[in-house]
Write a protein that holds these residues in place. Structure first.
Motif, short mmCIF file in Angstrom:
data_model
loop_
_atom_site.label_atom_id
_atom_site.label_comp_id
_atom_site.label_asym_id
_atom_site.label_seq_id
_atom_site.Cartn_x
_atom_site.Cartn_y
_atom_site.Cartn_z
N LEU A 168 30.95 46.99 58.26
CA LEU A 168 29.91 45.99 58.56
C LEU A 168 29.43 45.25 57.32
O LEU A 168 29.11 44.06 57.39
CB LEU A 168 28.71 46.67 59.25
CG LEU A 168 28.98 47.27 60.64
CD1 LEU A 168 27.69 47.79 61.24
CD2 LEU A 168 29.61 46.24 61.58
N SER A 169 29.35 45.92 56.19
CA SER A 169 28.83 45.27 54.97
C SER A 169 29.94 45.04 53.95
O SER A 169 29.71 45.07 52.74
CB SER A 169 27.72 46.12 54.35
OG SER A 169 28.21 47.42 54.04
N TYR A 170 31.15 44.78 54.42
CA TYR A 170 32.31 44.63 53.54
C TYR A 170 32.16 43.44 52.59
O TYR A 170 31.73 42.35 53.00
CB TYR A 170 33.58 44.46 54.36
CG TYR A 170 34.81 44.18 53.53
CD1 TYR A 170 35.41 45.19 52.79
CD2 TYR A 170 35.37 42.90 53.48
CE1 TYR A 170 36.53 44.94 52.01
CE2 TYR A 170 36.49 42.64 52.71
CZ TYR A 170 37.07 43.66 51.98
OH TYR A 170 38.17 43.40 51.21
N VAL A 171 32.49 43.64 51.32
CA VAL A 171 32.52 42.57 50.34
C VAL A 171 33.87 42.61 49.63
O VAL A 171 34.29 43.66 49.14
CB VAL A 171 31.39 42.72 49.30
CG1 VAL A 171 31.50 41.64 48.23
CG2 VAL A 171 30.03 42.67 49.97
N LEU A 172 34.55 41.48 49.58
CA LEU A 172 35.85 41.40 48.91
C LEU A 172 35.66 41.46 47.39
O LEU A 172 34.91 40.67 46.83
CB LEU A 172 36.56 40.09 49.28
CG LEU A 172 37.91 39.84 48.61
CD1 LEU A 172 38.94 40.85 49.09
CD2 LEU A 172 38.38 38.42 48.87
N ARG A 173 36.30 42.39 46.75
CA ARG A 173 36.22 42.50 45.29
C ARG A 173 37.18 41.50 44.64
O ARG A 173 38.29 41.30 45.10
CB ARG A 173 36.56 43.92 44.83
CG ARG A 173 35.46 44.93 45.14
CD ARG A 173 35.80 46.31 44.59
NE ARG A 173 34.72 47.25 44.82
CZ ARG A 173 33.70 47.43 43.99
NH1 ARG A 173 33.63 46.73 42.87
NH2 ARG A 173 32.75 48.31 44.26
N SER A 174 36.72 40.89 43.56
CA SER A 174 37.55 39.91 42.85
C SER A 174 38.58 40.62 41.97
O SER A 174 38.28 41.64 41.35
CB SER A 174 36.67 39.01 41.98
OG SER A 174 37.46 38.18 41.16
N ASP A 175 39.80 40.08 41.92
CA ASP A 175 40.81 40.61 41.01
C ASP A 175 41.10 39.61 39.90
O ASP A 175 42.11 39.68 39.22
CB ASP A 175 42.09 40.98 41.77
CG ASP A 175 42.68 39.77 42.50
OD1 ASP A 175 42.08 38.67 42.44
OD2 ASP A 175 43.76 39.92 43.11
N ASN A 176 40.17 38.66 39.70
CA ASN A 176 40.32 37.64 38.67
C ASN A 176 39.95 38.22 37.31
O ASN A 176 38.82 38.67 37.10
CB ASN A 176 39.42 36.45 39.02
CG ASN A 176 39.62 35.28 38.07
OD1 ASN A 176 39.78 35.47 36.88
ND2 ASN A 176 39.61 34.07 38.62
#
Length: 230
Positions: free
Chosen positions: A97-105
């Motif tokens: 429900l509270s998913y956040v995409l982590r950056s791989d930059n």
């Protein structure tokens, strides 16, 4: 807009107990969470007001049942509006429900800086450096407060090569810092005067709102150590 609309009508409901105010607050909360789930942080100041009103009504032995019903209607309106998309994604794709995409930059990564540096590692604003530094074009911004100030003014835009915009930027930066100091002073005065205020519960709810917002920004920025998280 929806966040403060929800708070405004919640405060009106607390003072006057009218159905229309709790419904408007619920609608603003639900539609706000539909635009961005973090609008759900309004639950802290609103929840405080709800709790205080419920206790006051129960103690006075009046309208306790109506207050319960008001809160139930608030939940029945705001929860489906605010969470339907997250629930849909969880049921269809098992997305938390509270998913956040982590950056791989690589340029965005600031995990090497300690929490102390992220909070208290202040650095100056030279003429070429008061626009946000995203890493790919120079030094990275890592202090949460400084990055907030920069992006309050300029977003992620860069006008370093334009002399007129750079000069105007200094004037804007000084003006903003003065406004922040005035707001901070107002916050301190509100805290000091809260005990003597005729509207102490409203003042406390606004203090809670501010503390919740700042705490959320800091927590999120530390949990996801990327420039864009700030």
């Amino acid at each position: 807009l929806l966040f403060f609309t929800a708070f405004y009508f919640g405060l009106k409901w607390f003072k006057e107990g009218k159905w229309k105010d709790i419904i408007f607050s619920a609608l603003a909360t639900g539609f706000g969470m539909m635009t961005k789930l973090s609008v759900g942080l309004i639950a802290f100041p609103l929840g405080f007001l709800f709790f205080v009103k419920l206790i006051k009504d129960l103690k006075a032995r009046k309208e306790g049942g109506k207050t319960f019903l008001n809160l139930a209607v608030f939940g029945l309106i705001s929860a489906p509006l605010g969470l339907w998309y997250q629930i849909r994604n969880y049921l269809m794709y098992k997305v938390p429900l509270s998913y956040v995409l982590r950056s791989d930059n690589y340029y965005q990564d600031i995990s090497r800086f300690t929490p102390v540096q992220r909070l208290f590692g202040f650095y100056g604003f030279p003429i070429e450096d008061y626009y946000i530094n995203l890493g790919s074009d120079g030094e990275q911004d890592y202090n949460i407060f400084i990055t907030e100030v920069k992006t309050l003014l300029f977003g992620e835009d860069n006008y370093r090569d334009d002399f007129t915009m750079s000069m105007a930027g200094y004037a804007l930066l000084i003006t903003l810092l003065i406004m922040i100091l005035i707001a901070a002073a107002g916050f301190v005065v509100t805290v000091i005067k809260a005990k003597k205020s005729e509207d102490i519960w409203g003042d406390i709810s606004m203090i809670l709102l501010a503390v919740t917002q700042v705490g959320s920004i800091i927590t999120f920025s530390l949990k996801y150590p990327h420039i864009c998280s700030m």
